[in-house]
Structures are given as structure tokens and as C-alpha cells.
Motif scaffolding. Structure first.
Motif, short mmCIF file in Angstrom:
data_model
loop_
_atom_site.label_atom_id
_atom_site.label_comp_id
_atom_site.label_asym_id
_atom_site.label_seq_id
_atom_site.Cartn_x
_atom_site.Cartn_y
_atom_site.Cartn_z
N UNK A 91 0.81 -1.21 0.00
CA UNK A 91 0.00 0.00 0.00
C UNK A 91 0.85 1.27 0.00
N UNK A 92 2.16 1.12 -0.20
CA UNK A 92 3.03 2.28 -0.12
C UNK A 92 3.45 2.54 1.31
N UNK A 93 4.43 3.41 1.49
CA UNK A 93 4.98 3.63 2.82
C UNK A 93 4.04 4.35 3.76
N UNK A 94 2.98 4.97 3.24
CA UNK A 94 1.98 5.59 4.10
C UNK A 94 0.60 4.99 3.93
N UNK A 95 0.39 4.18 2.90
CA UNK A 95 -0.92 3.60 2.66
C UNK A 95 -1.39 2.70 3.78
N UNK A 96 -0.49 1.86 4.30
CA UNK A 96 -0.85 1.00 5.40
C UNK A 96 -1.10 1.78 6.68
N UNK A 97 -0.35 2.86 6.88
CA UNK A 97 -0.57 3.71 8.05
C UNK A 97 -1.97 4.34 8.00
N UNK A 98 -2.42 4.69 6.79
CA UNK A 98 -3.78 5.22 6.64
C UNK A 98 -4.82 4.10 6.77
N UNK A 99 -4.58 2.97 6.13
CA UNK A 99 -5.56 1.88 6.14
C UNK A 99 -5.82 1.39 7.57
N UNK A 100 -4.77 1.27 8.36
CA UNK A 100 -4.91 0.75 9.72
C UNK A 100 -4.90 1.87 10.76
N UNK A 101 -5.46 3.00 10.39
CA UNK A 101 -5.42 4.17 11.27
C UNK A 101 -6.16 3.94 12.59
N UNK A 102 -7.23 3.14 12.58
CA UNK A 102 -7.95 2.90 13.82
C UNK A 102 -7.10 2.10 14.80
N UNK A 103 -6.42 1.08 14.29
CA UNK A 103 -5.55 0.26 15.16
C UNK A 103 -4.36 1.08 15.66
N UNK A 104 -3.81 1.91 14.80
CA UNK A 104 -2.64 2.70 15.18
C UNK A 104 -3.02 3.78 16.19
N UNK A 105 -4.19 4.38 16.02
CA UNK A 105 -4.60 5.46 16.92
C UNK A 105 -5.28 4.96 18.19
N UNK A 106 -5.52 3.64 18.29
CA UNK A 106 -6.13 3.13 19.51
C UNK A 106 -5.20 3.35 20.70
N UNK A 107 -5.78 3.70 21.83
CA UNK A 107 -4.97 4.07 22.98
C UNK A 107 -4.58 5.53 23.00
N UNK A 108 -4.97 6.27 21.96
CA UNK A 108 -4.75 7.72 21.86
C UNK A 108 -3.29 8.13 22.05
N UNK A 109 -2.37 7.57 21.28
CA UNK A 109 -0.98 8.02 21.39
C UNK A 109 -0.84 9.46 20.89
N UNK A 110 -0.07 10.24 21.62
CA UNK A 110 0.14 11.63 21.22
C UNK A 110 1.14 11.74 20.08
N UNK A 111 2.15 10.88 20.08
CA UNK A 111 3.15 10.90 19.01
C UNK A 111 3.28 9.51 18.40
N UNK A 112 3.71 9.50 17.15
CA UNK A 112 3.86 8.26 16.40
C UNK A 112 5.24 8.22 15.77
N UNK A 113 6.00 7.19 16.11
CA UNK A 113 7.30 6.95 15.47
C UNK A 113 7.06 6.08 14.24
#
Length: 530
Positions: free
Chosen positions: A184-206
């Protein structure tokens, strides 16, 4: 605090406990433990760690005393036994919750790592004694407030399942793998799985690419990110004029504010010697706003009719199937006071092919020689430690040929890693830049330099290996030579042997790629041996 026991994958057998007393660590982990007399327990490494697990030798139990018992090992730390202390928040700054995403690619990637990637995904191939991606994870585990790391790629989940479980137990943070159906490209997966990545409400993302080697200045980079307060920070490094910056993303920054003014991915002409290192820190909320705007501005949107007959823009999953972080996001927002550059002064390299793996191993070993020399071979082979590592037998316990050991240390030159279960004859000379994996046997008179010897290999007497990677369970016969031109040469050619390769005695292999399960009975140079 309840005891935590870190284990490795192996057969059921009794466990022997060795003692040390890092009271400072106990106090830092839990102040209530400071008064206890129970030392940190370190379990002697047991053989036959499962490939794909974490390579390394000591097993750690923290808290109340643990009695020796029989158990199934589930994690190998082996000779990399350093306790990873969680970093404290920077003075004057509050703790920020954080997550990390490591982009691991997939089966269609890493083809330049064949034949090694036939047996193991590229991110798990050992570099300087550890799986490539474990270097990232250990540094991320030291970031204050970071509670989960997501490995994002399109490998089959089963290839990472053991490693993910073991790494999570070892590091004390959540580690999980999310699979993309396709690239999905270097940012496509980050967008596709945004709910899983943002779960827990992290303030910053490495966000890190897996195929890099670095000292990972993540805490310093985070302090810089918090200072400028913008959505995205990119790690950059100035390469010398002799290096070809055009092979990377080239950046131009503001000399005072460090704002990204211009970015070109792999330009055809010279733009700058400041390159993108593939490590990012994002403010989660504003970063995802950028991704959504990127979908719209790059025409990845659907025009839908609302109930009143008007039109509006909406971003659907199919509209953002492929987003490239560098070309679609970073290039798009250059010069808008959105992206800033933190310049890195320490070592960094990209790991795209086996020659680069040897360079990465060299950089890591030299780094550990400075900051953790106790992990390297010359310290592990101190006189008081030799009794458990060297012995005398006519054959090794796997029946793979003669090997003579003694109570004398081998000769080590420069930074060298030797796994705790490897056996090295006292007359062997090893180094510089050598990594020897679990269960290896290095015979008398052997000379090794600038090489990686993976698990369960046998190098018989007087063999010579240089500028090469020897795959799992391979056998190098007596007086054989396996070598390459080296990473310092203009061509940068090396020899790479796949798993279960047998090289007969006296054979010379130079600058060759050898597929798995081959027997080499004649000399060869500059060939791909199928």
C-alpha cells in the motif's frame, strides 16, 4: 511486582541460575524492590534457540527469588544479555504517550537478500548477532511513554508470530504484526490501519523503515519534535561528498529553523548532501489530518451526492490504496512550515543487499564496543568465563567433525560478537567485524574477518572466510576459502552462501552467490551457483 521470566524456544530441561546484583536497576523498575536482597536472576542459555526468535543468551527474572525448575523456553536473549533500562522523561517535560510503526515490506521485497531471504524474512536476518528489526525495537523500548510497536507489511503473519510474541515479552511493550493485503506504499498501510494505530490515543507516532542501521537517537529527536511543535519531524544526515546522496531522498533545510524547504526522492542531479534517514516522528492527530488532505489533494477521493442534491468530498478506503510517505506527503508539504529536520551526527546506513548487511554489522559492533563492550567476544572470553565456553573433545556433540578446544582464549581482533553457544578453537583468529551465531563450531587455525556466520555452521580447521555471509547449517571444509572483494571495494562484492551449503576442503569461492543445499566441490569466482 510479580516475577517476570524471559525464556527461549528449546526443549524441556533443568535451568541453572547465575547471580548478579543490579540494585540500581531494581530500584528504578520498582522502588519497593530496593530493600530486597534478592539479586537479579540470570538464567544460563540453553541450546537450540528456534530460528526466527530473538537471538541472544541470558534469561532474566525480576522480583522475588525464583527456584530452578523445568520449563519450555520461549525467548532467546543469549549473549545479548544487557538489561534495557526504560529511559526517564527529559527534565522539565511531561511524559507523552507514544506508539511506533515499523515498515517491514513483504515477500516481493528483499529480493536482493536472496538466497538468505529464502529461509527467513529480511527483517529477521541477524545483523551483529540480532535480528535486523530487533535493533529498532530495543531502542524504541527505551522511549518514555511508548507502549506499543506495530510491524506493518505484507509478509504472511505466521513468519512473524513467534518473533512478535517473544519480542513483546522480552521488551515489556506491546508488539504486533498487521498484514496488508498488498503493498500500500509507505503511508498507505498507516492510513488503512489508522484505527488500530490510533487506539490508545498516542500523542506521538514513530515511523521507521526496517532496512536501516542506526544508533537511533529517538529521545533526542523527540525532544526536538516537541520543541517545534509541528506535525512531522524527519531524521536527516549529511553524507560526505564521496558518498552518492542521489541514491536517497535529498533535503534542503532552513539554516536557522531546520524547516524542510525542498525534498526530492532519488534525484538525477545533485540537490543536497542532506539525506532522509527513513525515521520519522509525527504528532498523531495532525499527521492523520495531513494524510487525509493528501488523499484529497492527490485526487484520491470520491465525489458523492448528499441528501440535498449537493456534492461533497469524502475519502474512502479505495481512494487511498497507495500513498507514499516520501513522494506524496513529504514532497507535497515542503516549505509549508509543517515538516522539520533533525540532523543526525552518528552512524547510519541503508541495508538493501548483503554487502550493506556486512557494513551494518560493522557499524553496530563498533557502536557496542564503545557503549556496551561487555557484550562483545573479548569480554565474554575473559579467563573466568572460559570454562563454560571452551572445552576439549574429539568431536562436537552434533557429530559434525573434529574440533579441539582448550582453556585458552582465541585471538580476537577489533569488535567481534560470538554467541554463547558457539565454540571457537583457541588457535583461531577472529575479527574484525565478525558475528558468529548460535551453535557454530569454529575449528583450529581458522581465520575469520568481515563476515557473518549464521546459526549451526561448522568451519573446519584452517579455513579462511572474509567479506562473506555464511547461511544457516553450512559446512566449510578444511583449508577452504570463501571470500569477496569487500565492502570497501568499488564494486562492493561479497560472497553469500544459502543455508545447508557444503564447501569441500581446499575449494576457493570468491564473489559468488550460492543457493541453499548445494555442495561445492570445485572452485568458482563471480558466479551465481544454482
Amino acid at each position: 511486582m510479580s516475577p517476570r521470566l524471559y525464556r527461549t524456544e528449546a526443549s524441556m530441561m533443568p535451568v541453572k541460575f547465575l547471580h548478579c546484583s543490579p540494585s540500581a536497576y531494581a530500584k528504578r523498575v520498582n522502588p519497593e524492590m530496593a530493600h530486597r536482597s534478592n539479586p537479579l536472576k540470570i538464567v544460563a542459555r540453553l541450546p537450540s534457540a528456534k530460528r526466527g526468535g530473538i537471538a541472544g543468551a541470558c534469561h532474566i527474572a525480576i522480583g522475588a527469588a525464583v527456584q530452578p525448575q523445568r520449563f519450555r523456553l520461549t525467548l532467546a536473549l543469549e549473549s545479548w544479555s544487557r538489561v534495557l533500562l526504560p529511559a526517564a522523561p527529559l527534565k522539565g517535560q511531561s511524559l507523552m504517550s507514544a506508539k511506533a510503526v515499523i515498515l517491514v515490506g513483504g515477500g516481493s521485497k528483499g529480493t536482493r537478500f536472496r538466497p538468505l531471504s529464502f529461509d527467513l524474512p529480511k527483517p529477521l536476518i541477524p545483523i551483529a548477532g540480532k535480528p535486523m528489526i530487533l535493533h529498532h525495537l530495543e531502542r524504541l523500548a527505551q522511549v518514555p511513554g511508548l507502549f506499543e510497536v506495530i510491524l506493518l507489511g505484507f509478509y504472511d503473519e505466521s513468519l512473524f508470530s513467534d518473533f512478535v510474541q517473544n519480542a513483546s515479552n522480552h521488551l515489556g511493550i506491546g508488539v504486533r504484526y498487521l498484514r496488508e493485503e498488498s503493498s500500500l506504499g509507505t503511508a498507505g498501510g498507516i492510513w488503512r490501519y489508522r484505527d488500530a494505530i490510533r487506539s490508545g490515543s498516542p500523542e506521538v507516532l514513530f515511523i521507521l523503515h526496517c532496512d536501516i542501521a542506526s544508533s537511533f537517537p529517538l529521545n533526542d529527536m523527540l525532544a526536538f519534535h516537541r520543541k517545534h511543535g509541528k506535525p512531522l519531524t524527519v531524521l536527516g544526515k549529511t553524507v560526505p561528498p564521496s558518498g552518492d546522496a542521489r541514491a536517497y531522498g535529498c533535503m534542503v533545510k532552513h539554516p536557522d529553523t531546520c524547516e524542510l524547504l525542498h525534498y526530492v526522492e532519488k534525484p538525477e542531479t545533485w540537490v543536497s548532501n542532506l539525506i532522509n534517514c527513513g525515521i520519522y516522528i509525527a504528532t498523531t492527530g495532525s499527521f492523520y489530518e495531513l494524510l487525509e488532505k493528501t488523499c484529497v489533494e492527490c485526487s484520491r477521493w470520491a465525489l458523492t451526492e448528499n441528501a440535498s442534491g449537493g456534492s461533497l468530498f469524502s475519502v474512502s478506503e479505495s481512494d487511498c490504496n497507495h500513498i507514499r510517505l516520501e513522494q506524496d506527503v513529504i514532497m507535497h508539504y515542503e516549505g509549508r512550515k509543517v515538516i522539520y529536520i533533525y540532523e543526525h551526527k552518528d552512524f547510519w546506513c541503508q541495508i538493501k543487499e548483503p554487502a550493506a548487511a556486512l557494513l551494518a554489522s560493522k557499524l553496530y559492533l563498533e557502536h557496542y564496543a564503545e557503549v556496551h563492550p561487555e557484550q562483545l567476544a573479548d569480554h565474554a572470553y575473559r579467563p573466568e568465563a572460559l570454562a563454560s565456553r571452551l572445552f576439549t573433545k574429539s568431536t562436537d556433540d552434533l557429530g559434525r567433525g573434529s574440533v579441539t578446544m582448550s582453556s585458552t582464549s582465541p585471538t580476537f581482533v577489533g569488535a567481534v560478537f560470538v554467541h554463547s553457544t558457539a565454540r571457537v578453537a583457541s588457535s583461531a583468529k577472529v575479527g574484525p567485524n565478525v558475528s558468529i551465531g548460535a551453535g557454530c563450531v569454529i575449528g583450529a587455525g581458522v581465520r575469520l574477518q568481515h563476515c557473518i556466520i549464521l546459526e549451526d555452521c561448522v568451519v573446519r580447521e584452517h579455513a579462511y572466510i572474509a567479506n562473506s555471509i555464511i547461511g544457516w547449517s553450512s559446512v566449510i571444509g578444511p583449508w577452504a576459502r570463501v571470500e569477496g572483494d569487500g565492502i570497501e571495494s568499488e564494486a562492493g562484492r561479497v560472497s553469500v552462501l544459502g543455508s545447508h551449503v557444503e564447501c569441500d576442503g581446499g575449494v576457493v569461492i570468491r564473489n559468488c552467490i550460492v543457493l541453499p543445499h548445494k555442495t561445492l566441490s570445485t572452485s568458482a569466482s563471480g558466479q551465481i551457483i544454482l
